[in-house]
Design an enzyme around this catalytic site. Structure first.
Site, PDB file in Angstrom:
ATOM      1  N   ASP A   1      54.273  12.906  75.920  1.00 33.83           N
ATOM      2  CA  ASP A   1      53.767  12.995  77.290  1.00 33.83           C
ATOM      3  C   ASP A   1      52.780  11.857  77.536  1.00 33.83           C
ATOM      4  O   ASP A   1      52.908  10.788  76.954  1.00 33.83           O
ATOM      5  CB  ASP A   1      53.166  14.375  77.554  1.00 33.83           C
ATOM      6  CG  ASP A   1      51.923  14.658  76.726  1.00 33.83           C
ATOM      7  OD1 ASP A   1      51.738  14.034  75.650  1.00 33.83           O
ATOM      8  OD2 ASP A   1      51.108  15.512  77.142  1.00 33.83           O
TER       9      ASP A   1
ATOM     10  N   GLY B   1      47.634  11.831  73.204  1.00 36.33           N
ATOM     11  CA  GLY B   1      46.707  11.557  74.284  1.00 36.33           C
ATOM     12  C   GLY B   1      45.886  10.305  74.080  1.00 36.33           C
ATOM     13  O   GLY B   1      45.443   9.678  75.061  1.00 36.33           O
TER      14      GLY B   1
ATOM     15  N   GLU C   1      54.922  14.214  68.833  1.00 34.38           N
ATOM     16  CA  GLU C   1      55.014  15.535  69.444  1.00 34.38           C
ATOM     17  C   GLU C   1      56.199  16.380  68.979  1.00 34.38           C
ATOM     18  O   GLU C   1      56.102  17.611  68.937  1.00 34.38           O
ATOM     19  CB  GLU C   1      55.043  15.395  70.963  1.00 34.38           C
ATOM     20  CG  GLU C   1      53.732  14.944  71.587  1.00 34.38           C
ATOM     21  CD  GLU C   1      53.487  13.448  71.513  1.00 34.38           C
ATOM     22  OE1 GLU C   1      52.420  13.002  71.939  1.00 34.38           O
ATOM     23  OE2 GLU C   1      54.395  12.720  71.027  1.00 34.38           O
TER      24      GLU C   1
END
Length: 357
Positions: free
Chosen positions: A159, A128, A151
């Site tokens: 993501d 993030g 991840e």
């Protein structure tokens, strides 16, 4: 020098217990992630504050630019608060899904932001944290930067627009970084297209002061000129030195073929990559490669974010994300027991469930 001022309705610099601080100094808006003990990992309240801050900054014609950094010296942002996402997924309360919806909207907003957005990616910048920085107009790394999309090591997928960024890295660099989850330094971050310039960490304070001194009518060129005064050469990029091996071995569209090519190559770099990928969640590795190949022809960052949202939500219905978080954060035994346990056992149906519209 103008004095710091709070922005209406947002936690200002004096609100030290708030997870995100927002204020202005002259024509510069400041956003600071403020969970240093948690390496500024993101929560739903944090991304909501950031979203509101971007609304206020873009709507204010007296603000020329925004500077985003993280509290503490260890990291800009280590990613989403995976323990919070884990607990939400277990509870089925919808908070994890709401977090991703707001976070991904923020990522898309940053990429299209109408004013210069300067991100100081000092220290750990992962997951993030990459989403809050690597989509921006001015991406600054330091000698302390450690950047990664890690991840697959926790049973998740790249993501926050990571598939968009990785698919546009030189050659097969993004395939290597996405499947292995390996962290890289400043030179590699610039080479891979996640950052623009290196500014020594000791100069970040004076860089911020110089940006705070910009007039209300400052342009993107003015911001670039200020940053350029402090930029230093990042040095050689190790990834670039291994580009030929990466391009040759990661060019395949199936994970078994990539692993076979790495082992056949026989170099230390290739064998290490094969070993690392073999330790990641098999499901995450196979799904990640599928997402990266789809991202190559995606029409926009938004399209990749939408596809990542489907895949992220699907991880909450599976096994490996919970097991990855258990092994990394809860029990900390670093011995995840993946299900399926091997690449060969990851069926097309499993992959398709992560890619469904």
């Amino acid at each position: 020098m103008p004095r710091p001022e709070a922005l209406p309705g947002l936690p200002g610099p004096q609100a030290v217990d708030e997870p995100v601080l927002v204020w202005r100094v002259g024509a510069l808006a400041r956003i600071r992630l403020n969970r240093p003990k948690a390496l500024n990992s993101l929560t739903l309240p944090m991304v909501r504050i950031i979203a509101a801050a971007l609304d206020a900054i873009e709507a204010d014609p007296s603000l020329a630019a925004v500077l985003v950094d993280g509290a503490g010296e260890r990291g800009f942002c280590a990613g989403g608060d995976i323990r919070a996402v884990h607990d939400s997924g277990r509870a089925g309360d919808g908070i994890a899904e709401a977090f991703w919806r707001v976070e991904y909207e923020v990522n898309d907003r940053i990429a299209a932001f109408g004013k210069p957005y300067v991100a100081l990616m000092d220290g750990i910048t992962m997951g993030g944290g990459v989403g809050l920085s690597a989509h921006s107009s001015n991406r600054v790394v330091t000698e302390r930067t450690r950047l990664a999309m890690p991840e697959t090591g926790i049973g998740f997928i790249p993501d926050v627009g990571g598939t968009w960024l990785l698919a546009r890295a030189p050659g097969e660099t993004g395939s290597y970084l996405g499947l292995s989850g390996q962290s890289i330094g400043a030179a590699d971050a610039i080479f891979a297209g996640f950052a623009d310039v290196l500014v020594p960490s000791e100069a970040l304070g004076v860089l911020a002061e110089a940006l705070e001194a910009l007039p209300a009518g400052a342009t993107a060129a003015d911001v670039n000129a200020v940053i350029g005064r402090f930029a230093k050469p990042a040095g050689p990029a190790p990834l670039q030195a291994n580009q030929a091996v990466i391009d040759r071995t990661f060019s395949f569209d199936e994970v078994p073929a990539i692993l076979a090519a790495l082992r056949a190559d026989g170099s230390d770099f290739a064998l290490e990559a094969a070993e690392i990928i073999g330790q990641r969640s098999p499901t995450s590795v196979v799904v990640t490669l599928a997402l990266l190949r789809l991202a190559r022809t995606a029409p926009s960052l938004r399209a990749c974010l939408d596809r990542e949202y489907v895949a992220a939500c699907q991880t909450l219905r599976g096994h490996d994300f919970y097991e990855g978080v258990r092994a990394a954060v809860i029990d900390k035994d670093r011995q995840p027991r993946w299900q399926p346990a091997t690449i060969a056992e990851v069926t097309p149906a499993i992959v398709e469930a992560h890619l469904a519209d």
